[in-house]
Design a protein around this motif. Sequence first.
Motif, short mmCIF file in Angstrom:
data_model
loop_
_atom_site.label_atom_id
_atom_site.label_comp_id
_atom_site.label_asym_id
_atom_site.label_seq_id
_atom_site.Cartn_x
_atom_site.Cartn_y
_atom_site.Cartn_z
N ALA A 1 0.81 -1.21 0.00
CA ALA A 1 0.00 0.00 0.00
C ALA A 1 0.85 1.26 0.00
N TYR A 2 2.09 1.18 0.41
CA TYR A 2 2.94 2.36 0.53
C TYR A 2 3.96 2.47 -0.61
N VAL A 3 3.85 1.62 -1.62
CA VAL A 3 4.79 1.64 -2.73
C VAL A 3 4.32 2.62 -3.79
N LEU A 4 5.20 3.55 -4.17
CA LEU A 4 4.86 4.49 -5.24
C LEU A 4 4.80 3.76 -6.57
N GLU A 5 3.99 4.25 -7.47
CA GLU A 5 3.91 3.66 -8.80
C GLU A 5 5.19 3.94 -9.58
N GLY A 6 5.51 3.04 -10.51
CA GLY A 6 6.76 3.14 -11.26
C GLY A 6 6.99 4.48 -11.94
N PRO A 7 6.03 5.00 -12.73
CA PRO A 7 6.24 6.30 -13.39
C PRO A 7 6.50 7.43 -12.39
N HIS A 8 5.83 7.38 -11.22
CA HIS A 8 6.07 8.41 -10.20
C HIS A 8 7.49 8.32 -9.67
N VAL A 9 7.98 7.10 -9.41
CA VAL A 9 9.35 6.92 -8.94
C VAL A 9 10.34 7.46 -9.97
N LEU A 10 10.08 7.17 -11.25
CA LEU A 10 11.00 7.63 -12.30
C LEU A 10 10.96 9.15 -12.45
N ASP A 11 9.82 9.75 -12.22
CA ASP A 11 9.73 11.20 -12.25
C ASP A 11 10.61 11.81 -11.16
N LEU A 12 10.55 11.23 -9.96
CA LEU A 12 11.38 11.72 -8.86
C LEU A 12 12.85 11.42 -9.11
N SER A 13 13.14 10.30 -9.75
CA SER A 13 14.53 9.95 -10.06
C SER A 13 15.12 10.90 -11.09
N ALA A 14 14.34 11.24 -12.10
CA ALA A 14 14.81 12.18 -13.12
C ALA A 14 15.12 13.54 -12.50
N LYS A 15 14.26 13.99 -11.59
CA LYS A 15 14.50 15.27 -10.91
C LYS A 15 15.74 15.19 -10.02
N ALA A 16 15.96 14.04 -9.40
CA ALA A 16 17.12 13.88 -8.52
C ALA A 16 18.42 13.89 -9.32
N MET A 17 18.44 13.21 -10.47
CA MET A 17 19.65 13.20 -11.30
C MET A 17 19.95 14.57 -11.87
N GLY A 18 18.91 15.35 -12.15
CA GLY A 18 19.11 16.71 -12.61
C GLY A 18 19.51 16.81 -14.07
N ARG A 19 19.77 18.03 -14.49
CA ARG A 19 20.08 18.31 -15.89
C ARG A 19 21.57 18.51 -16.09
N ILE A 20 22.12 17.86 -17.09
CA ILE A 20 23.50 18.07 -17.53
C ILE A 20 23.48 18.11 -19.05
N ALA A 21 24.04 19.15 -19.65
CA ALA A 21 23.99 19.28 -21.10
C ALA A 21 25.02 18.37 -21.78
N ALA A 22 26.28 18.47 -21.35
CA ALA A 22 27.34 17.69 -21.98
C ALA A 22 28.48 17.48 -20.98
N LEU A 23 29.16 16.34 -21.11
CA LEU A 23 30.27 15.99 -20.24
C LEU A 23 31.38 15.32 -21.05
N ARG A 24 32.60 15.62 -20.69
CA ARG A 24 33.76 14.88 -21.17
C ARG A 24 34.44 14.26 -19.95
N VAL A 25 34.46 12.93 -19.89
CA VAL A 25 34.90 12.22 -18.69
C VAL A 25 36.16 11.43 -19.00
N ASN A 26 37.20 11.66 -18.21
CA ASN A 26 38.39 10.82 -18.26
C ASN A 26 38.27 9.77 -17.16
N GLN A 27 38.33 8.51 -17.54
CA GLN A 27 38.07 7.46 -16.57
C GLN A 27 39.00 6.26 -16.78
N LYS A 28 39.13 5.48 -15.74
CA LYS A 28 39.90 4.24 -15.79
C LYS A 28 38.92 3.08 -15.94
#
Length: 297
Positions: free
Chosen positions: A41-68
């Motif tokens: 009864a307390y579980v959010l629906e999938g689309p609602h969770v993804l809406d909150l996840s998208a807002k949490a990740m936030g906006r980034i236009a472009a990245l160049r990442v140096n990684q191992k």
Amino acid sequence: MATDPRVPTRTRSLAPLRAVFSVAAMSMMLLCAALPERVGAYVLEGPHVLDLSAKAMGRIAALRVNQKLLVYPRTPEEAPTVFDETAIYVMPERFRSDIASERIQRTHLVFADSSLTVIDGRTAVGENRFDLYQRLLRSRSRPRLIRTLNQLGVETAISSLGRLDERVVFVLGARYPDESVSQLAIDKETFLPVRLLLVEGDAEAAGPSLEIFYDNWQKVQSGWFPFQVRFTVNGRLAREIRVADLRVNPSLPSALMDLEALKASVAANSADTPQGQKQEAVEAVQQAVEDFQKKFE
């Protein structure tokens, strides 16, 4: 036996009943804390969770990442092979990764739903499942998250509560603790993705599973980005990405992220190869491709 006139008989008769209800309520609270997945009864629906996840990740236009990039052998006694890799994100449609070493030259380029992998100047056939990790990181809106996850075989209409290590997570695509199907775990507190499980085949005949763990999320301008990504195959650590540094909104030549330009470059290099050397080159490249792919199995 005499009754104390100062204590109403009705009140005294209800005292044991109240104690029973108090114990039952406390037991239910403890059960809900220990088994969050049972409290549907307390579980959010999938689309609602993804809406909150998208807002949490936030906006980034472009990245160049140096990684191992660390590729782990099957035997834990051996040290991992380490590659220097550059990854470029142009949200949300484009992604490019380059590995340049004495052992191999590899470019993987993605535009929308199309991708191309070039190893030692020749096109490699088929997409490596390890390259799928970046799709989630480019999906920073609810519609794109739903689309991406559906393409990866995650049923976003299904959601449940579960545990991953010591944290409570929303599980999209499965009823916790079922791991026979592909699913995404999202931290209940931060709403950031923490594990993407990709299962080949169906629930009755599940194939090898690939787990992608997104760790060490850090603030990058108005968004968040994981500085560590781990990949396990059937529970065995197979590879790992560690971000060394990154640059936001870098200046990029247009041809660098152009799929057709990369195809033309491959074709030109092939045309410049003398006819007598082409067969030997193709065989050598094919062997290099097979050797490289074996490292990721």
